[in-house]
Structure formats: C-alpha cells, structure tokens
Design a protein around this motif. Structure first.
Motif: not given
Length: 475
Positions: A226-245
């Motif tokens: 679950x920790x590994x899944x959370x790391x990937x998910x948070x990175x994808x979320x940050x990358x998507x937010x950065x792309x949107x900005x």
C-alpha cells in the motif's frame, strides 16, 4: 496494490533420484528434511563447512537437491561468462511472488529492460544529489533521536536505529519525503523475517497454513504494498498538477527524485514503466535498499564501539578530511582507512551471503554434472573466508586491504555480486555508508555495553540481531 504473483510451485525442481559421486554431500542431513533445519537454524555454519569440503557440495532441502558452489572460478563463470545459461533460482521465484518483478527479482529480457530503465536513477549525478539530501536527513535524525540519549547516557539499539535511518533515507531519495518510512518500519521486521524464511527453502507448504505468524506476514506485506501504491499515486498527481500549471515534469521548483527519474525513463521504443512496474521497483528498493545498508552500518557501529583505538583512528581521518562537515562524494574517496574498514565488514559479513541460480540446461561444474533446473547456491560467505585469499580469515583486519593482490580480490571478494545482474545501487550504498559513518563519528563517541552479545542473523541479508551501544558526546 497487494499484487502477489503466483507461487512458484510450477517450477520444475531437479530430482534427487540420480546419484552424482563427484560432488561431496554435506554431512548432517536429517531424514526427509535433509539440511533444511540446519539452513534455518545455523546457515552460516553450513556454508562454512561447505567451503571446507570442496568447490561443489550437495545439500538436500527436503526433496530438493541444491548444489553449493564455493569455487571462485565457477562462481565467475556462472555470474559472468555463462550468465545467460542461468536464471535466478527459487530464492527469486519466492521474492518475485511477494514483491513483484522488479530489477532485483526479474530474469531474462524483463531484467535487461528493467536494468536499463533503472540505471539512470543511480548514475553519478543522481548519487551526488542524493548525497546532499542524505547529509541533511542524517543530521536531523541524529539530532532528534541520538542527542538526548547521548546527553542522558542511555543505551540505543544501533541495529534498529540504522534500519530506521536507512528507511528514511531511501524513502526521501525516492519521493522527496520520509513520511512513509514509519509505516514501512512498522511492517518491516515481520516482513523481512517471513520473506527470509520463505526465500531460504523451496518448500511452500508451511507458509500456506493459517497460522498467526503467516497472517502477520500477510498483513505486513499488504501494508508495504500500500505504501508503494501511494508513492506512485502521489507522484502521478503532482505530475498532473504540474502539467496543468504549465510546469515541466514534477514541477519547476522540485528536485528530481529517484521515483521521478524512474517514471521519466523510457526504453528504445519510447515506453516507460507502468504504474504496476514502478510499484515493483519501489518494493525492491524499499526492502533491498534498506536492510542491506542498515546491516553494514550496524556491524560498523558495533565494531567501532568494541575497538576504541580503531574508532579513534577512523574519527581522526573523518575530521581531517571533512573538518566536521558532511563530506562530498569526492571527499569520501579520500577516506582510506574508512574504506578499508567497510571493505573488511563486507568481507566478513556480506549482505548477500548466498545467491541462487538455476541452469537452463545441463551444465558441468568441474567434474560434477548438474542437471537442468537444479538449484545452485553461490556461497559468498564461504568464499570470503577462504584462507587462500584471506589468511586468518575469521580475524577482522581492515589493514589486510592495504595493497591487496588485485587478482585475488577480483576472484574471492564479491560483496555486491558481479556480471550483468550485479547490484545497480552499489554507488548509492557506499555513499550512504560513508555519509552516515562520518555524521555519527563527528558527533559521538561509541561505547560498547558490557555483557552484551551480538549475533549474526542470515535471512534475506546477513545482519546483526541487536547492537546495544551508548553514544556519548565527543569531548
């Protein structure tokens, strides 16, 4: 994503019916169980005796015959010249079923692709950057957890402390934050103990029983997944937010992390890691990247506390080179005595004390014919104690590394393996070890605790069970 892969029951093990008189059988086999009890109870004595009996010996692990190899020429052949003729064996089948198909557990084309994608996360520029981050994290850890103990004269368990520090360092390198470290650490002891038992023996029956120990293991494994899944998910979320900005990648103000480098890597076809593949690489790094370095550091602190004069010499070298600062990677290369000290730890206590391989077809090892799909165990523990290369091999002597014979070292000293499946994280590991030792020795004097005994535990790695010591402020 608690994605355990199918257990390796379908892997065809070589039969024990044929007789091979060329390889010496190990003594002490039990009826039915063979050497399995000895491998679980005292594996290091078993490996030491195998090294003394001959270059290739035979152990029985329940119904399975395993060939223990302690000859340096054969080991080099298996790992280098003939590496394509072997896959990774039952140890890695077991680990793959538990933590996925990352670079540490994969074979064949999957391993070659994984290694290419992961390599950029451990190149020189990345390790230099990790070193700066590790210095700050280590200083904060020691100030928070060791300063009070040193002032009060309290005893710490250096084995547990180094495991926690190594986990915080690897999670920070991976994601830029150590917030996941505590959750992983809560699950890690049970997970490593259970994984170690499962990886040692090619017998799957006992681990399927609904025992309390097996249930705790499953819960611990699920927590780390679950920790590994959370790391990937948070990175994808940050990358998507950065792309949107309109920012580039993880954000213009953020430093690349090990995970961001992994997820940005692509192969020749322009294809990168899927979330599931990134998850598997994180699992490998969380487990292998923590316990390996933590064990070396725990042995180091134990040996320093037990030998005040050696501790003084190494501290003097550290302070002369660094002047009390966190060392740069270039300065670490000037720590000659410290290097010899760590090399001798890796000789006597190699984290990878045994390594499995499995021939894809019949192979000949000296005069021994080893059938296809047999279990082959490379005995690094015994190799590192061969008196032909290391006189008085049980003696801890860092000065044996002053002008050693390079041919003997290349043949008999393999703390990080060798060949196309050698350890990608060796540079990261050396940087972390040097950095932590410099930070500890520039702040504290280490005192042993009378009456304590440190015991070696051989499971997924070779590490000390507990290392009680008392840190004291430097006068």
């Amino acid at each position: 994503m608690n994605r355990q892969m199918p257990a390796p029951d379908a892997v065809p093990f070589a039969s024990t019916d044929s007789v091979d008189a060329a390889a010496a059988p190990l003594p002490g086999a039990w009826p039915v169980l063979g050497h399995a009890p000895a491998l679980l109870r005292d594996p290091l004595s078993l490996l030491a005796s195998a090294g003394r009996l001959g270059p290739v010996t035979i152990a029985r692990l329940g119904p399975v015959r395993a060939y223990l190899v302690t000859d340096p020429t054969l080991i080099r052949s298996i790992l280098v010249q003939d590496a394509a003729d072997y896959d990774k064996g039952f140890q890695f089948d077991t680990l793959r079923s538990l933590i996925g198909d990352g670079v540490g557990t994969s074979s064949g084309s999957a391993h070659r692709r994984n290694k290419k994608l992961v390599r950029s996360a451990f190149d020189h520029s990345a390790v230099d950057r990790y070193a700066l981050e590790m210095a700050g994290q280590t200083a904060g850890f020691l100030d928070t957890r060791w300063a009070g103990a040193a002032a009060a004269g309290n005893v710490l368990d250096a084995a547990a402390e180094m495991r926690m520090l190594a986990m915080r360092l690897v999670t920070h390198s991976m994601s830029g934050s150590e917030v996941d470290a505590d959750e992983v650490m809560a699950a890690l002891p049970e997970l490593l103990s259970g994984a170690g038992r499962r990886a040692l023996l090619p017998i799957r029956t006992l681990e399927r029983l609904p025992t309390p120990g097996n249930r705790r293991f499953e819960q611990s494994l699920a927590a780390v997944h679950a920790v590994a899944d959370g790391m990937v998910a948070r990175h994808r979320e940050r990358a998507a937010a950065a792309d949107a900005d309109g920012a580039d990648g993880v954000g213009a103000a953020e430093q690349p992390t090990l995970l961001s480098i992994l997820l940005a890597a692509v192969d020749e076809d322009g294809t990168g890691l899927t979330d599931a593949q990134a998850h598997d690489e994180i699992m490998t790094l969380l487990l292998a990247g923590t316990e390996t370095v933590a064990g070396v550091l725990a042995w180091a602190l134990h040996l320093l506390a037990a030998d005040p004069e050696l501790q003084r010499r190494i501290r003097d070298e550290v302070l002369e080179v660094t002047e009390g600062r966190a060392p740069t990677v270039a300065e670490m290369r000037g720590l000659a005595l410290t290097e010899r000290f760590v090399k001798e730890i890796l000789r006597l206590y190699p984290p990878g004390w045994i390594l499995g391989r499995r021939p894809l077809h019949d192979v000949r090892m000296n005069d021994t014919l080893v059938p296809a799909r047999s279990q082959v165990l490379l005995n690094f523990y015994g190799l590192h104690r061969d008196p032909a290369a290391f006189p008085d091999p049980e003696r801890f002597d860092p000065d044996r590394w002053i002008d050693p014979d390079p041919d003997l070292v290349a043949a008999y000293y393999l703390p990080f393996g060798m060949g196309p499946r050698g350890c990608l994280g060796e540079g990261y590991a050396w940087t972390e070890i040097y950095g932590v030792l410099c930070a500890v020795l520039s702040r504290y004097r280490l005192e042993s605790v009378p009456g304590t005994r440190v015991r070696a535990v051989a499971r997924t790695t070779l590490h000390p069970d507990t290392v009680p010591l008392r840190p004291a402020p430097i006068d």
